[in-house]
Design a protein around this motif. Sequence first.
Motif, PDB file in Angstrom:
ATOM      1  N   ARG A  86       0.829  -1.223   0.000  1.00 56.77           N
ATOM      2  CA  ARG A  86       0.000   0.000   0.000  1.00 56.77           C
ATOM      3  C   ARG A  86       0.855   1.260   0.000  1.00 56.77           C
ATOM      4  O   ARG A  86       0.554   2.225  -0.718  1.00 56.77           O
ATOM      5  CB  ARG A  86      -0.938  -0.005   1.204  1.00 56.77           C
ATOM      6  CG  ARG A  86      -2.026  -1.033   1.084  1.00 56.77           C
ATOM      7  CD  ARG A  86      -2.881  -1.083   2.327  1.00 56.77           C
ATOM      8  NE  ARG A  86      -3.864  -2.146   2.223  1.00 56.77           N
ATOM      9  CZ  ARG A  86      -4.236  -2.902   3.233  1.00 56.77           C
ATOM     10  NH1 ARG A  86      -3.729  -2.712   4.443  1.00 56.77           N
ATOM     11  NH2 ARG A  86      -5.132  -3.845   3.059  1.00 56.77           N
ATOM     12  N   GLU A 112      -6.368   7.789   2.368  1.00 55.78           N
ATOM     13  CA  GLU A 112      -6.555   7.519   0.950  1.00 55.78           C
ATOM     14  C   GLU A 112      -7.640   6.472   0.733  1.00 55.78           C
ATOM     15  O   GLU A 112      -8.398   6.545  -0.231  1.00 55.78           O
ATOM     16  CB  GLU A 112      -5.227   7.051   0.335  1.00 55.78           C
ATOM     17  CG  GLU A 112      -5.197   7.032  -1.173  1.00 55.78           C
ATOM     18  CD  GLU A 112      -5.709   5.725  -1.762  1.00 55.78           C
ATOM     19  OE1 GLU A 112      -6.163   5.741  -2.911  1.00 55.78           O
ATOM     20  OE2 GLU A 112      -5.671   4.689  -1.077  1.00 55.78           O
ATOM     21  N   ARG A 113      -7.736   5.517   1.632  1.00 54.58           N
ATOM     22  CA  ARG A 113      -8.724   4.439   1.498  1.00 54.58           C
ATOM     23  C   ARG A 113     -10.111   4.833   1.996  1.00 54.58           C
ATOM     24  O   ARG A 113     -11.087   4.155   1.694  1.00 54.58           O
ATOM     25  CB  ARG A 113      -8.251   3.209   2.266  1.00 54.58           C
ATOM     26  CG  ARG A 113      -6.979   2.621   1.680  1.00 54.58           C
ATOM     27  CD  ARG A 113      -6.509   1.453   2.469  1.00 54.58           C
ATOM     28  NE  ARG A 113      -7.337   0.301   2.130  1.00 54.58           N
ATOM     29  CZ  ARG A 113      -7.357  -0.827   2.788  1.00 54.58           C
ATOM     30  NH1 ARG A 113      -6.609  -0.985   3.851  1.00 54.58           N
ATOM     31  NH2 ARG A 113      -8.129  -1.822   2.403  1.00 54.58           N
ATOM     32  N   TRP A 118      -4.073  12.993   2.339  1.00 53.02           N
ATOM     33  CA  TRP A 118      -3.117  11.891   2.430  1.00 53.02           C
ATOM     34  C   TRP A 118      -1.778  12.235   1.811  1.00 53.02           C
ATOM     35  O   TRP A 118      -0.750  11.716   2.219  1.00 53.02           O
ATOM     36  CB  TRP A 118      -3.691  10.595   1.852  1.00 53.02           C
ATOM     37  CG  TRP A 118      -3.867  10.532   0.365  1.00 53.02           C
ATOM     38  CD1 TRP A 118      -5.007  10.774  -0.328  1.00 53.02           C
ATOM     39  CD2 TRP A 118      -2.873  10.155  -0.601  1.00 53.02           C
ATOM     40  NE1 TRP A 118      -4.793  10.589  -1.677  1.00 53.02           N
ATOM     41  CE2 TRP A 118      -3.487  10.205  -1.868  1.00 53.02           C
ATOM     42  CE3 TRP A 118      -1.535   9.797  -0.535  1.00 53.02           C
ATOM     43  CZ2 TRP A 118      -2.806   9.912  -3.046  1.00 53.02           C
ATOM     44  CZ3 TRP A 118      -0.853   9.497  -1.701  1.00 53.02           C
ATOM     45  CH2 TRP A 118      -1.488   9.557  -2.935  1.00 53.02           C
ATOM     46  N   ILE A 162      -2.336   6.070   4.332  1.00 54.45           N
ATOM     47  CA  ILE A 162      -3.044   4.933   3.737  1.00 54.45           C
ATOM     48  C   ILE A 162      -4.511   4.949   4.160  1.00 54.45           C
ATOM     49  O   ILE A 162      -5.413   4.761   3.332  1.00 54.45           O
ATOM     50  CB  ILE A 162      -2.365   3.599   4.135  1.00 54.45           C
ATOM     51  CG1 ILE A 162      -0.994   3.495   3.451  1.00 54.45           C
ATOM     52  CG2 ILE A 162      -3.243   2.415   3.767  1.00 54.45           C
ATOM     53  CD1 ILE A 162      -0.119   2.366   3.991  1.00 54.45           C
ATOM     54  N   SER A 163      -4.767   5.188   5.435  1.00 56.77           N
ATOM     55  CA  SER A 163      -6.147   5.235   5.934  1.00 56.77           C
ATOM     56  C   SER A 163      -6.948   6.347   5.269  1.00 56.77           C
ATOM     57  O   SER A 163      -8.107   6.161   4.901  1.00 56.77           O
ATOM     58  CB  SER A 163      -6.146   5.424   7.456  1.00 56.77           C
ATOM     59  OG  SER A 163      -5.558   4.350   8.098  1.00 56.77           O
TER      60      SER A 163
END
Length: 147
Positions: free
Chosen positions: A63, A143-144, A113, A140-141
Amino acid sequence: MRGKLAVVVMAALLVFYLVLVGVRAVLFIQSGEPVGIAIGLALLILPLIGFWALAREVAFGIRSERLVRELDELGGLPAADLPVRPSGRPYRDAADEQFPAAQAAVEAEPENWHAWLRLGLAYDASGDRKRARGAIRTAISLERAPK
């Protein structure tokens, strides 16, 4: 590419080791002795934790690499003009000079992000791996997260 090969080799060795421990655990449990069963159960827990940790680290690597690639395509990676040691790691003093700008960007846009990833890269360049991983996990959080 060399780093990826090293990760694959180490992961394969870890899986091999964990399978061997798992086999021994089953043998202990099959002994029927209370102490053997207890040792076998304890040995079964260790491979489960190992597989979980391995999967988590590989997922983090995949990721984070994807985000770095995406940020690079957008032209948002920090300049790679830091003076480096013979090992390839930047000198800490030079890396620390770029850190305030990355931190200010996160404070200005805490839900971005891109800013968090740049902060993670700045932490990494400064040698603070723990905070670097934390900032990259936040990136990462974010972006997701559903937009």
